[in-house]
Design an enzyme around this catalytic site. Structure first.
Site, mmCIF file in Angstrom:
data_model
loop_
_atom_site.group_PDB
_atom_site.id
_atom_site.type_symbol
_atom_site.label_atom_id
_atom_site.label_comp_id
_atom_site.label_asym_id
_atom_site.label_seq_id
_atom_site.Cartn_x
_atom_site.Cartn_y
_atom_site.Cartn_z
ATOM 1 N N ARG A 66 0.824 -1.205 -0.132
ATOM 2 C CA ARG A 66 -0.120 0.060 0.005
ATOM 3 C C ARG A 66 0.883 1.248 0.067
ATOM 4 O O ARG A 66 0.434 2.222 -0.364
ATOM 5 C CB ARG A 66 -1.101 0.086 1.077
ATOM 6 N N GLU A 103 0.511 -6.803 12.711
ATOM 7 C CA GLU A 103 -0.699 -6.945 13.714
ATOM 8 C C GLU A 103 -1.282 -8.260 13.509
ATOM 9 O O GLU A 103 -1.556 -8.843 14.287
ATOM 10 C CB GLU A 103 -1.694 -5.580 13.237
HETATM 11 O O1 PRP Z 1 2.602 -1.886 11.771
HETATM 12 P P1 PRP Z 1 2.273 -3.071 11.364
HETATM 13 O O2 PRP Z 1 1.816 -4.061 12.362
HETATM 14 O O3 PRP Z 1 3.383 -3.803 10.670
HETATM 15 O O4 PRP Z 1 1.016 -3.110 10.219
HETATM 16 C C1 PRP Z 1 1.169 -2.160 9.158
HETATM 17 C C2 PRP Z 1 1.149 -2.830 7.883
HETATM 18 O O5 PRP Z 1 0.234 -3.986 7.682
HETATM 19 C C3 PRP Z 1 -0.446 -3.775 6.397
HETATM 20 O O6 PRP Z 1 0.319 -4.373 5.232
HETATM 21 P P2 PRP Z 1 0.228 -5.852 4.995
HETATM 22 O O7 PRP Z 1 1.477 -6.543 5.260
HETATM 23 O O8 PRP Z 1 -0.951 -6.398 5.668
HETATM 24 O O9 PRP Z 1 -0.190 -5.805 3.353
HETATM 25 P P3 PRP Z 1 -0.059 -4.822 2.060
HETATM 26 O O10 PRP Z 1 0.302 -5.625 1.111
HETATM 27 O O11 PRP Z 1 -1.761 -4.882 1.655
HETATM 28 O O12 PRP Z 1 0.314 -3.702 2.283
HETATM 29 C C4 PRP Z 1 -0.241 -2.201 6.334
HETATM 30 O O13 PRP Z 1 -0.278 -1.629 4.833
HETATM 31 C C5 PRP Z 1 1.136 -1.845 6.654
HETATM 32 O O14 PRP Z 1 2.207 -1.887 5.904
HETATM 33 N N1 ADE Z 2 -6.350 -2.651 11.214
HETATM 34 C C1 ADE Z 2 -5.743 -2.577 9.912
HETATM 35 N N2 ADE Z 2 -6.457 -2.046 8.925
HETATM 36 C C2 ADE Z 2 -5.661 -1.948 7.756
HETATM 37 N N3 ADE Z 2 -4.600 -2.420 7.676
HETATM 38 C C3 ADE Z 2 -3.806 -2.702 8.542
HETATM 39 N N4 ADE Z 2 -2.512 -3.160 8.830
HETATM 40 C C4 ADE Z 2 -2.212 -3.460 9.907
HETATM 41 N N5 ADE Z 2 -3.420 -3.281 10.715
HETATM 42 C C5 ADE Z 2 -4.418 -2.802 9.799
HETATM 43 MG MG MG Z 3 1.414 -2.898 3.795
#
Ligand code: PRP
Ligand code: ADE
Ligand code: MG
Length: 180
Positions: A66, A103
């Site tokens: 993202r 998370e």
């Molecule tokens: O602070 P944290 O606990 O590390 O979580 C935050 C991350 O989690 C999500 O990404 P995710 O890896 O779920 O997938 P994405 O490829 O959709 O960005 C979000 O886009 C952040 O990059």
């Molecule tokens: N609650 C949440 N919503 C969207 N993106 C996330 N990445 C980690 N936690 C999330």
């Molecule tokens: Mg991410």
């Protein structure tokens, strides 16, 4: 109200939340509606640009996936390069790797060796700061490359997870998020 606060209020009202996604117990913050409207997307970039002001930035580092949605647009706006941090096995050539907990689950990130010149000034961007696992692993990679993390920028922060406490550089979050 400052221009940044006015933009933040407008963006916040366009976000959506989804319960129990991607797993039970997670309240998922969906920021994709911002990109469906060019006027909102432009304002998102503008708000970060206003925040950065005249600071000289060499590279915006965006986190897969993202962080890729607005990192390159912000890089152009502030006349910086864009460098991706990617999930494992996606980048060709020699890479540096860092593993982390987030998370919902475990993951790892990579950056290509040699793309960030030593001593260059970097701002790391992502959509959400949750536990801080992703952002802190990205910071570790930038530091290993010999560059300086000036700051982290996030669209939203899940404050109750206190992710900013584990980051070694200051962080700026545009929108307030879940406080529970
Ligand atoms: O602070 P944290 O606990 O590390 O979580 C935050 C991350 O989690 C999500 O990404 P995710 O890896 O779920 O997938 P994405 O490829 O959709 O960005 C979000 O886009 C952040 O990059
Ligand atoms: N609650 C949440 N919503 C969207 N993106 C996330 N990445 C980690 N936690 C999330
Ligand atoms: Mg991410």
């Amino acid at each position: 109200m400052t221009e940044i606060e006015t933009i933040a209020q407008e963006l916040k009202s366009s976000l959506k939340q989804f319960e129990n996604f991607p797993q039970e117990g997670i309240l998922f913050e969906d920021f994709l509606p911002i990109f469906a409207k060019p006027e909102l997307f432009r304002k998102l970039v503008k708000a970060f640009q206003l925040h950065l002001g005249d600071t000289k930035i060499d590279y915006i580092v965006g986190l897969e996936s993202r962080g890729f949605l607005f990192g390159p647009a912000l890089a152009l706006a502030v006349n910086a390069g864009f460098v991706p941090v990617r999930k494992p096995g996606k980048l060709p050539g020699p890479t540096l790797r860092a593993e982390f907990q987030k998370e919902y689950g475990k993951d790892s990130f990579e950056i290509q060796e040699g793309v960030l010149p030593k001593g260059s000034k970097v701002v790391i961007v992502d959509d959400i700061l949750a536990t801080g696992g992703s952002a802190s692993a990205a910071g570790e990679l930038v530091s290993k490359a010999g560059a300086d993390v000036l700051e982290y920028l996030f669209v939203m922060e899940l404050e109750f997870l206190k992710g900013r406490d584990i980051l070694k550089s200051p962080s700026f979050t545009l929108l307030s998020g879940q406080k529970k």
